[in-house]
Design a protein around this motif. Structure first.
Motif, mmCIF file in Angstrom:
data_model
loop_
_atom_site.group_PDB
_atom_site.id
_atom_site.type_symbol
_atom_site.label_atom_id
_atom_site.label_comp_id
_atom_site.label_asym_id
_atom_site.label_seq_id
_atom_site.Cartn_x
_atom_site.Cartn_y
_atom_site.Cartn_z
ATOM 1 N N SER A 287 0.846 -1.200 0.000
ATOM 2 C CA SER A 287 0.000 0.000 0.000
ATOM 3 C C SER A 287 0.877 1.244 0.000
ATOM 4 O O SER A 287 2.079 1.174 -0.269
ATOM 5 N N GLY B 158 1.519 2.918 2.678
ATOM 6 C CA GLY B 158 2.248 2.950 3.945
ATOM 7 C C GLY B 158 3.055 1.687 4.217
ATOM 8 O O GLY B 158 3.963 1.699 5.048
ATOM 9 N N GLY C 28 3.758 1.793 -2.807
ATOM 10 C CA GLY C 28 2.781 2.824 -3.191
ATOM 11 C C GLY C 28 3.362 4.225 -3.038
ATOM 12 O O GLY C 28 3.096 5.119 -3.857
ATOM 13 N N ASP D 284 3.694 7.058 -5.799
ATOM 14 C CA ASP D 284 3.165 8.413 -5.566
ATOM 15 C C ASP D 284 4.243 9.472 -5.818
ATOM 16 O O ASP D 284 3.987 10.493 -6.450
ATOM 17 N N GLY E 158 -0.354 8.605 -7.083
ATOM 18 C CA GLY E 158 0.471 8.191 -8.201
ATOM 19 C C GLY E 158 0.162 6.826 -8.790
ATOM 20 O O GLY E 158 0.256 6.652 -10.006
ATOM 21 N N GLY E 159 -0.192 5.841 -7.942
ATOM 22 C CA GLY E 159 -0.367 4.472 -8.441
ATOM 23 C C GLY E 159 -1.303 4.387 -9.643
ATOM 24 O O GLY E 159 -0.895 3.935 -10.722
ATOM 25 N N GLN F 295 -0.257 3.873 -13.610
ATOM 26 C CA GLN F 295 -0.828 2.738 -14.362
ATOM 27 C C GLN F 295 -1.485 3.209 -15.662
ATOM 28 O O GLN F 295 -1.243 2.638 -16.724
ATOM 29 N N GLY G 230 -4.052 -4.489 -0.247
ATOM 30 C CA GLY G 230 -3.557 -3.115 -0.078
ATOM 31 C C GLY G 230 -3.771 -2.343 -1.373
ATOM 32 O O GLY G 230 -4.004 -2.949 -2.434
ATOM 33 N N ASN H 58 -3.524 -2.699 -8.861
ATOM 34 C CA ASN H 58 -2.789 -2.564 -10.124
ATOM 35 C C ASN H 58 -2.963 -3.791 -11.023
ATOM 36 O O ASN H 58 -2.694 -4.926 -10.629
ATOM 37 N N CYS I 36 -9.296 -3.304 -1.869
ATOM 38 C CA CYS I 36 -7.828 -3.152 -1.839
ATOM 39 C C CYS I 36 -7.443 -1.838 -1.168
ATOM 40 O O CYS I 36 -6.621 -1.811 -0.257
ATOM 41 N N ASP J 166 -8.117 1.692 1.104
ATOM 42 C CA ASP J 166 -8.647 1.790 2.465
ATOM 43 C C ASP J 166 -10.177 1.740 2.466
ATOM 44 O O ASP J 166 -10.826 2.437 1.693
HETATM 45 O O1 KG4 Z 1 -4.167 0.884 1.004
HETATM 46 P P1 KG4 Z 1 -4.188 2.303 0.584
HETATM 47 O O2 KG4 Z 1 -5.480 2.866 0.083
HETATM 48 O O3 KG4 Z 1 -3.682 3.236 1.723
HETATM 49 C C1 KG4 Z 1 -2.654 2.921 2.584
HETATM 50 O O4 KG4 Z 1 -2.891 2.180 3.542
HETATM 51 O O5 KG4 Z 1 -1.524 3.380 2.274
HETATM 52 O O6 KG4 Z 1 -3.065 2.443 -0.555
HETATM 53 C C2 KG4 Z 1 -2.844 3.636 -1.216
HETATM 54 C C3 KG4 Z 1 -1.723 3.413 -2.219
HETATM 55 C C4 KG4 Z 1 -1.255 4.714 -2.864
HETATM 56 O O7 KG4 Z 1 0.150 4.756 -2.810
HETATM 57 C C5 KG4 Z 1 -1.755 4.579 -4.289
HETATM 58 O O8 KG4 Z 1 -0.928 5.263 -5.226
HETATM 59 C C6 KG4 Z 1 -1.707 3.077 -4.500
HETATM 60 O O9 KG4 Z 1 -2.167 2.557 -3.271
HETATM 61 N N1 KG4 Z 1 -2.569 2.619 -5.605
HETATM 62 C C7 KG4 Z 1 -2.104 2.010 -6.698
HETATM 63 C C8 KG4 Z 1 -3.217 1.803 -7.550
HETATM 64 N N2 KG4 Z 1 -4.327 2.279 -6.925
HETATM 65 C C9 KG4 Z 1 -3.903 2.774 -5.711
HETATM 66 N N3 KG4 Z 1 -0.850 1.628 -7.060
HETATM 67 C C10 KG4 Z 1 -0.694 1.042 -8.246
HETATM 68 N N4 KG4 Z 1 -1.703 0.837 -9.125
HETATM 69 C C11 KG4 Z 1 -2.975 1.181 -8.812
HETATM 70 N N5 KG4 Z 1 -3.948 0.959 -9.691
#
Ligand code: KG4
Ligand code: ZN
Length: 361
Positions: A143, A145, A170, A174, A186-187, A191, A287, A292, A317, A319
């Motif tokens: 994720s 974090g 992640g 970002d 960024g994720g 993508q 996460g 992705n 996936c 939060d």
């Molecule tokens: O689990 P999450 O919503 O929050 C945390 O607990 O950190 O994860 C957020 C992270 C961010 O860095 C975001 O850029 C990434 O997940 N993310 C992705 C995608 N959708 C969200 N990374 C890659 N590809 C994606 N499609």
């Protein structure tokens, strides 16, 4: 039968959800703050806390309404108590404490990182993942974090067998999007920018894989490092731009594709190596980064048939509070409640057991 409402406010999503019996999601409501943080290029903790303060009540009401459930039917209130951004966590925790006291319900504190793993147990995957034949189970939590590999035994005994020694995957995505002037988060932007790009056009480093000419220290076999790839991107941008003009069109797409490929390649190779090494019977991938498509496809393609793949559904996936409410059922069954003076925590504590394996219920 159990009905639990979950509340999540660890970062930039305010979420509430009602889950029946630990797996049947009756409602899953999320109010995202992405727009508010985007102009700052990342999450601002105090702003997140203020947005949670505004959104919690409406999101909670929506979750109860969509589930068709009243407070008098609930068995407990569950809330993320950490890890996460302290100001954001404290808003959700205080809100949940008030609700629990006002409605005379027990309060259950939930570890956000472990709840991400539980996200894969919701709905259809539940029966398979609660069966002894799925253990040992390896979970990749990836994720903004966290980037950890968690090994879980059928007894509930658990240990972190690998984790990032610097940035989370992640977080690297970002920061990369920010460097490329693409925005936040960024994720998903990397993508979509990578679509139509050539992932082989440029090569970004795969840290801690032993590919940099130095032997890999055994202690780092399952650890990750994503700060080097970020620095490599910085030099790549400098080398390919003039007079502050950012990368354009195909060049940008190729760069995004190659950068994404470097991150996903390391995640997949290390995870699959760990599945084989620990003889895991199943792999959970969860996460925000687990949304992705390249990561999901690659895991599906490369995971040996000796292990079953359980990708968390995309809607669980990122939060959300369904994973919080679902996991809370197992704490409820074990009589594990938060004390009235229970506190929030910002960093991941050592993980030694999890409450939701077949032996533990
Ligand atoms: O689990 P999450 O919503 O929050 C945390 O607990 O950190 O994860 C957020 C992270 C961010 O860095 C975001 O850029 C990434 O997940 N993310 C992705 C995608 N959708 C969200 N990374 C890659 N590809 C994606 N499609
Ligand atoms: Zn999260």
């Amino acid at each position: 039968m159990s009905l639990i409402i979950g509340i999540e406010s660890s970062c930039d999503e305010t979420a509430a959800a009602v889950v029946k019996d630990g797996n049947e999601v009756l409602s899953n409501c999320v109010a995202s703050q992405i727009r508010q943080h985007a102009e700052h290029g990342g999450v601002v903790p105090e702003l997140a806390a203020r947005e949670h303060l505004k959104a919690l009540h409406p999101v909670l009401s929506q979750a109860l309404q969509q589930a068709g459930v009243g407070f008098n039917e609930l068995d407990a209130i569950a809330v993320t108590s950490g890890p996460g951004l302290m100001p954001a966590l404290l808003v959700g925790l205080s809100f949940a404490k008030g609700l629990a006291a006002g409605n005379n319900l027990p309060l259950i504190g939930i570890n956000h990182c472990i709840a991400h793993v539980y996200a894969a147990f919701l709905n259809d995957n539940y029966a398979a993942l609660m069966s002894a034949s799925s253990y040992p189970l390896l979970a990749l939590v990836v994720s903004g974090g966290h980037t950890i590999l968690l090994l879980i035994e059928q007894s509930g005994k658990a240990s972190v067998v690998g984790s990032t020694i610097d940035d989370a995957a992640g977080e690297a995505l970002d920061k990369a999007a920010k460097m490329l002037g693409l925005g936040y988060p960024g994720g998903p932007i990397i993508q979509s920018t990578a679509v139509g790009g050539d992932s082989q056009k440029y090569h970004f480093p795969r840290s801690l894989t032993g590919s940099a000419g130095k032997a890999l220290a055994p202690a780092h076999r399952f650890n990750f490092s994503f700060s080097g790839v970020k620095t490599a991107l910085l030099y790549h941008i400098r080398n390919h731009t003039e007079n502050g003009i950012t990368l354009q069109q195909q060049h940008l797409r190729d760069t995004a594709a190659a950068f994404q490929e470097a991150i996903i390649d390391v995640l997949c190779r290390k995870t699959i190596d760990a599945v084989e090494y620990f003889k895991a019977k199943s792999l959970v991938v969860c996460g925000g980064v687990a949304c992705n498509t390249v990561l999901r496809d690659r895991m599906q393609q490369d995971l040996p048939s000796s292990a079953a793949l359980h990708l968390a559904e995309r809607q669980y996936c990122g939060d959300n509070a369904a994973m919080v409410a679902g996991m809370a059922r197992h704490h409820l069954l074990r009589g594990e409640f938060m004390r009235p003076d229970g506190d929030a925590f910002s960093r991941l504590p050592p993980i030694t057991h999890i409450p939701f394996t077949p032996k533990t219920t």
